[in-house]
Design an enzyme around this catalytic site. Structure first.
Site, PDB file in Angstrom:
ATOM      1  N   HIS A  84       1.269  -1.669  -2.061  1.00 14.31           N
ATOM      2  CA  HIS A  84       0.550  -1.456  -3.394  1.00 14.31           C
ATOM      3  C   HIS A  84      -0.353  -0.126  -3.568  1.00 14.31           C
ATOM      4  O   HIS A  84      -0.596   0.375  -4.624  1.00 14.31           O
ATOM      5  CB  HIS A  84      -0.184  -2.822  -3.661  1.00 14.31           C
ATOM      6  CG  HIS A  84      -1.553  -2.882  -2.947  1.00 14.31           C
ATOM      7  ND1 HIS A  84      -1.769  -3.428  -1.699  1.00 14.31           N
ATOM      8  CD2 HIS A  84      -2.772  -2.442  -3.333  1.00 14.31           C
ATOM      9  CE1 HIS A  84      -3.059  -3.495  -1.440  1.00 14.31           C
ATOM     10  NE2 HIS A  84      -3.490  -2.761  -2.279  1.00 14.31           N
ATOM     11  N   ASP A 127       4.017  -6.189   1.990  1.00 10.84           N
ATOM     12  CA  ASP A 127       3.101  -5.197   1.136  1.00 10.84           C
ATOM     13  C   ASP A 127       2.702  -3.909   2.333  1.00 10.84           C
ATOM     14  O   ASP A 127       1.671  -3.978   2.965  1.00 10.84           O
ATOM     15  CB  ASP A 127       1.941  -5.838   0.931  1.00 10.84           C
ATOM     16  CG  ASP A 127       1.075  -4.711   0.196  1.00 10.84           C
ATOM     17  OD1 ASP A 127       1.177  -3.690  -0.377  1.00 10.84           O
ATOM     18  OD2 ASP A 127      -0.306  -5.278  -0.164  1.00 10.84           O
ATOM     19  N   SER A 222      -8.025  -1.523   0.829  1.00  9.87           N
ATOM     20  CA  SER A 222      -6.416  -1.661   0.922  1.00  9.87           C
ATOM     21  C   SER A 222      -5.787  -0.603   1.742  1.00  9.87           C
ATOM     22  O   SER A 222      -6.045   0.362   1.678  1.00  9.87           O
ATOM     23  CB  SER A 222      -6.056  -1.504  -0.474  1.00  9.87           C
ATOM     24  OG  SER A 222      -6.238  -2.332  -1.535  1.00  9.87           O
TER      25      SER A 222
END
Length: 272
Positions: A84, A127, A222
């Site tokens: 992502h 992911d 992230s």
């Protein structure tokens, strides 16, 4: 099953706007507030120079819009991050050997042609992505982190102590000085994570940690590493947190690296 909400990068006011219990969001997508603790590993400790030599800061760009993620060096020419983070990006600047991300040992910039997202990535599942980089020599401030061995692919790591690391928030048009932080956390069972978020979100491809006393990953973290305290193996990639905020006590979710060892081997030749 608990409700699930996936938010866009432009979403603001996440904590007040959601009404579905135990929704979640990628840390990349949380609102950024300057001057607060929201922009970094919450309630963690400042990292010392060379403590986390395998982490890179990843500044991604799409038509002049920038966001910040982390990544892990797994080889001389490879960085592992979250899918992502790379979604929609035209290029990535990689910051190596930094405690303060404005003062890296060096930096490389690569185009999106160097991104390899896991082919079945969608939303919150699978992911992870690889970034092919120029060759990097290793030394005390810049080094790789080992992956778990292929023989260890079925290890759940439940109740293991692990360490997450990251700089924190992307910045809105300003160069905010951020220092690398680390936090020690404990792995919980997939069942515990599913009880909070639901089985569609917390799948067997996910590894979750408890977040006591407000200790958690947060926006800008992230793609960063989750590493075992014993043995220093990369077992997770920062993927999601509760959409109500990083400090509400909801589990933090990471992509379970052991589920993708064969794919990483096929793409990079790296395995143990």
């Amino acid at each position: 099953m608990r409700g699930l909400t996936l938010l866009s990068l432009a979403f603001l006011g996440v904590c007040s706007a959601l009404t579905v219990p135990h929704s979640l969001v990628h840390p990349r997508d949380l609102e950024i507030r300057h001057g607060g603790i929201e922009g970094r590993i919450t309630n963690g400790n400042l990292a010392s120079e060379g403590q986390v030599p395998y982490i890179v800061g990843v500044s991604l760009n799409s038509n002049g819009n920038w966001w910040w993620c982390g990544g892990s060096i797994i080889g001389h020419t490879w960085v592992l991050t979250a899918a992502h983070c790379t979604a929609g990006a035209d290029e990535a600047s990689l910051y190596y050997g930094a405690v303060n991300y404005n003062e890296p040992a060096f930096r490389h910039t690569v185009s999106s042609e160097n991104f390899i997202r896991y082919p079945h990535y969608v939303g919150l599942d699978h992911d992870l992505a690889l970034i092919k980089t120029p060759h990097v020599d290793f030394y005390s401030l810049v080094n790789k982190i080992e992956l778990p061995s292929l023989d260890d692919r079925y290890n759940s790591y439940e109740n293991n102590w692990v360490q997450a690391a990251g700089w924190g928030a992307i910045y809105d048009g300003s160069n905010v000085v951020e220092d690398l932080r680390v936090v020690d956390l404990k792995v919980i069972s997939v069942a515990e994570c599913q009880a909070y978020y639901g089985t569609d979100t917390a799948s067997e491809n996910t590894i979750c940690v408890e977040t006591p006393d407000g200790k958690a990953t947060c926006q800008g973290d992230s793609g960063g590493p989750l590493v075992t305290k014993e043995g220093d193996k990369l077992i997770g990639i920062t993927s999601f947190v509760s959409a109500y905020g990083c400090q509400v006590g909801g589990p933090a979710g990471f992509t379970r690296v052991t589920k993708y060892l064969e794919w990483i081997k096929e793409e990079t030749g790296i395995y143990y």
